[in-house]
Scaffold this active site. Structure first.
Site, short mmCIF file in Angstrom:
data_model
loop_
_atom_site.label_atom_id
_atom_site.label_comp_id
_atom_site.label_asym_id
_atom_site.label_seq_id
_atom_site.Cartn_x
_atom_site.Cartn_y
_atom_site.Cartn_z
N ASP A 96 34.05 27.43 41.76
CA ASP A 96 33.06 26.41 41.43
C ASP A 96 33.70 25.20 40.76
OD1 ASP A 96 33.59 28.15 39.22
OD2 ASP A 96 31.95 27.19 38.13
N GLU A 97 33.01 24.07 40.88
CA GLU A 97 33.24 22.85 40.10
C GLU A 97 34.69 22.34 40.16
OE1 GLU A 97 29.71 22.88 36.80
OE2 GLU A 97 31.57 23.86 36.22
N VAL A 98 35.32 22.45 41.30
CA VAL A 98 36.61 21.79 41.47
C VAL A 98 36.35 20.30 41.67
CG1 VAL A 98 38.65 21.59 42.94
CG2 VAL A 98 37.73 23.85 42.37
#
Length: 626
Positions: free
Chosen positions: A432-434
């Site tokens: 997530d959230e790269v």
């Protein structure tokens, strides 16, 4: 404390500020002058770059941590204040908890902690306490939550409890751990419980009540356990609250709606002791939930011992001033430290299994890995431009590089250790959230992209998908399967085969992932994230990117609404998300998590037409807390 920080927010900041401005006033309430060298603080609303500050100069930003240099020769006499105006913020705060969470002065004599005032809103903003949960209503004197699928009780009686037997020992011990000051549910005058197998849905049970005995029919060992927990709840309520009784004649028939009934527990951002995590498992069992998703790593801390990589817990499990990982959230300058040994983790897994709970470990990757990068060198491209991107939480260059071979060697050692500890067929690897700018200033990553034919828009997410597919294969080589956040489907995605994805970014994500062929757990932040504020009012606390999530919204959210009937993927169940940025103490944990965890539990177990909000409000007060 003789120094008090008053903080005020105004929407009127610098012209390019996305979040208005802060006005900080550090008042000296003591009887001696203070000569500050710097102000150090953690704030949920961060200073935006390039920094525009009056009364101080920004020295460093790292996540939520900021260090502001005082003007040369500054002295704060008794009764006076140091005034700072921060004119550029990353986003506008939505409530009193989204400002400065901790602060201290660096002075020649050492650190001086500051007493914090709440973040004050612009003049005229409505203020007031959070509305309490309604008292609720009881149509039956039955203390049972989640509510069963079918209840037919003809007669009630005063409580007598349950007759002791070997079969009731474990549930009685669970009750005693959760309610150490309550009357025990076992009594020599109690009614005996008889057991018999039956043909019914998986995890199902039936309770038949007569004056002489209670018969517990069960589909399988899980159904037997659920029936025992139900009996324990019924007796506990009747023995501790005069509104409740025990059934004398009649029956209860019950089985769960969803196979996966989970809670995600973040221990990376703010550490919880192994005793607290064990108690969380007990609480899940009391709610008849069956998955503990254990979020063990993040930018802010690495919490699991990996014997072949001792620096992970020596360096990455602690943060504080002067350390590679700086204080965050409500930390003062001494920060915090904590991790779980292999023995503690194995013991937790065994204890959870005895309660019918499977522990799903999460090792987040390829982003959210500041802690790993602080402890293990060589996992990034040395030619990558420093601070070329920042995560949404404010960490610079926080992802391992998919083009660096050492990344897979280190993560292979991590997976080996994780698979030794956790029997779960699924291992959650985050995804997530790269940040979309990740690796674009890395020559090695761009060379990898070119070799793989990746170019143009979305190069970061396609590189991330390449990384996640390799990690998926590494799990398969170890006989395990991939679980991950919904971003694992982006950029070409991982294979849906034997994969479980967790839909968190929006309510619609569950249907999208099912259409793409994935099995899915519905855990939308807009309904099931328990760190979200419970009210849009300024005096509420919590995060707000998913909007306000009051208990009633969590309870009434219907996870199957709008789901496709012809999709290749399936919705397996639902899960509560307990992220810990705001949950620095057990008191805050309880205030944010309950009764919303109970609402998720009932939605996971009880068919929608059998739910009742007033009844839930009355029953949820019986549930244990951390």
């Amino acid at each position: 404390m003789t120094l008090w920080l008053q903080q005020c927010w105004s929407p009127e900041g610098a012209p390019d500020s996305k979040g208005g401005m802060f006005r900080l006033s550090i008042h000296n309430r003591g009887d001696a002058p203070v000569a500050p060298v710097a102000l150090c603080m953690s704030s949920m609303t961060r200073i935006a770059g390039p920094a525009q500050i009056e009364g101080a100069a920004l020295d460093r930003r790292f996540g939520n941590y900021h260090r502001l240099i005082a003007p040369e020769g500054l002295l704060i006499p008794p009764g006076e204040a140091w005034l700072i105006r921060i004119l550029s913020l990353t986003h506008p705060p939505k409530n009193r908890s989204q400002g400065v969470m901790s602060a201290w002065i660096e002075a020649d004599g050492g650190e001086i902690p500051l007493l914090l005032g709440d973040l004050e809103p612009p003049p005229g903003t409505p203020r007031g306490p959070l509305a309490p949960l309604p008292e609720g209503r009881l149509d039956l004197p039955l203390g049972l939550l989640p509510w069963p699928q079918h209840v037919d009780i003809a007669e009630w009686d005063e409580p007598v409890g349950l007759l002791p037997s070997a079969e009731l020992t474990e549930v009685a011990a669970l009750h005693q751990r959760l309610f150490p000051f309550a009357r025990g549910i076992l009594s020599r005058d109690g009614r005996p419980v008889r057991f018999q197998p039956a043909d019914m849905p998986a995890e199902g049970y039936r309770l038949d009540f007569t004056p002489d005995a209670i018969t517990l029919s069960h589909a399988d060992p899980d159904g037997r356990r659920h029936g025992l927990v139900a009996l324990a709840q019924i007796s506990h309520a009747a023995l501790s609250d005069p509104r409740f009784r025990e059934p004398l004649r009649g029956h209860i028939e019950d089985h769960p709606r969803f196979a996966w009934r989970g809670m995600h527990m973040d221990v990376a951002r703010n550490f919880r002791t192994i005793e607290e995590v064990r108690r969380a498992g007990d609480i899940l069992a009391w709610h008849r939930m069956n998955r503990l998703h254990w979020h063990l790593t993040d930018d802010e801390g690495w919490r699991l011992e990996i014997p072949s990589l001792p620096d992970l817990t020596r360096i990455a499990a602690r943060r504080g001033a002067g350390l590679p990982l700086l204080p965050q959230y409500a930390d003062l300058h001494w920060g915090q430290a904590g991790h779980y040994s292999v023995a503690e983790a194995r013991d937790l897994v065994a204890n959870a299994a005895s309660l019918g709970i499977e522990v799903l470990p999460e090792i987040d990757s390829p982003g959210h890995l500041t802690s790993l990068l602080a402890a293990i060198p060589g996992l990034t491209d040395t030619a990558e431009v420093p601070d070329s991107y920042r995560s949404i939480q404010g960490y610079p260059n926080n992802a391992v590089n998919p083009a660096v071979p050492a990344v897979y060697e280190v993560l292979g050692k991590v997976l080996d250790a994780v698979c030794e500890i956790f029997p779960s067929h699924l291992i959650h690897l985050g995804g997530d959230e790269v940040d979309p700018r990740s690796w674009q200033q890395s020559p090695a990553a761009m060379a990898l992209a070119e070799a793989e034919g990746i170019a143009g828009e979305g190069v970061t997410h396609r590189l991330q998908a390449l990384f996640m597919r390799r990690m998926q294969q590494m799990l398969a080589d170890r006989g395990r399967s991939l679980a991950g956040w919904d971003e694992c489907a982006d950029g070409g995605g991982v294979s849906p085969q034997d994969t479980l994805l967790f839909a968190w970014r929006s309510v619609e994500k569950t249907a999208e992932l099912m259409q793409a062929g994935y099995d899915v757990i519905a855990t939308p932040g807009q309904a099931y994230y328990l760190d979200m504020t419970q009210s849009a009012d300024w005096d509420a606390i919590g995060l707000s990117w998913g909007g306000a999530v009051p208990p009633e919204k969590t309870y009434h959210f219907e996870p199957t609404e709008g789901l496709p009937t012809d999709a290749a993927g399936r919705m397996i169940g639902i899960q509560a998300g307990v992220w810990s940025e705001m949950l620095s103490t057990r008191q805050r944990w309880n205030a944010m998590v309950f009764p919303r965890l109970s609402a998720v539990a009932e939605s996971a177990w009880t068919r929608s037409e059998a739910k009742d909000w007033p009844r839930f409000c009355a029953l949820s007060r019986l549930m244990p807390q951390l």
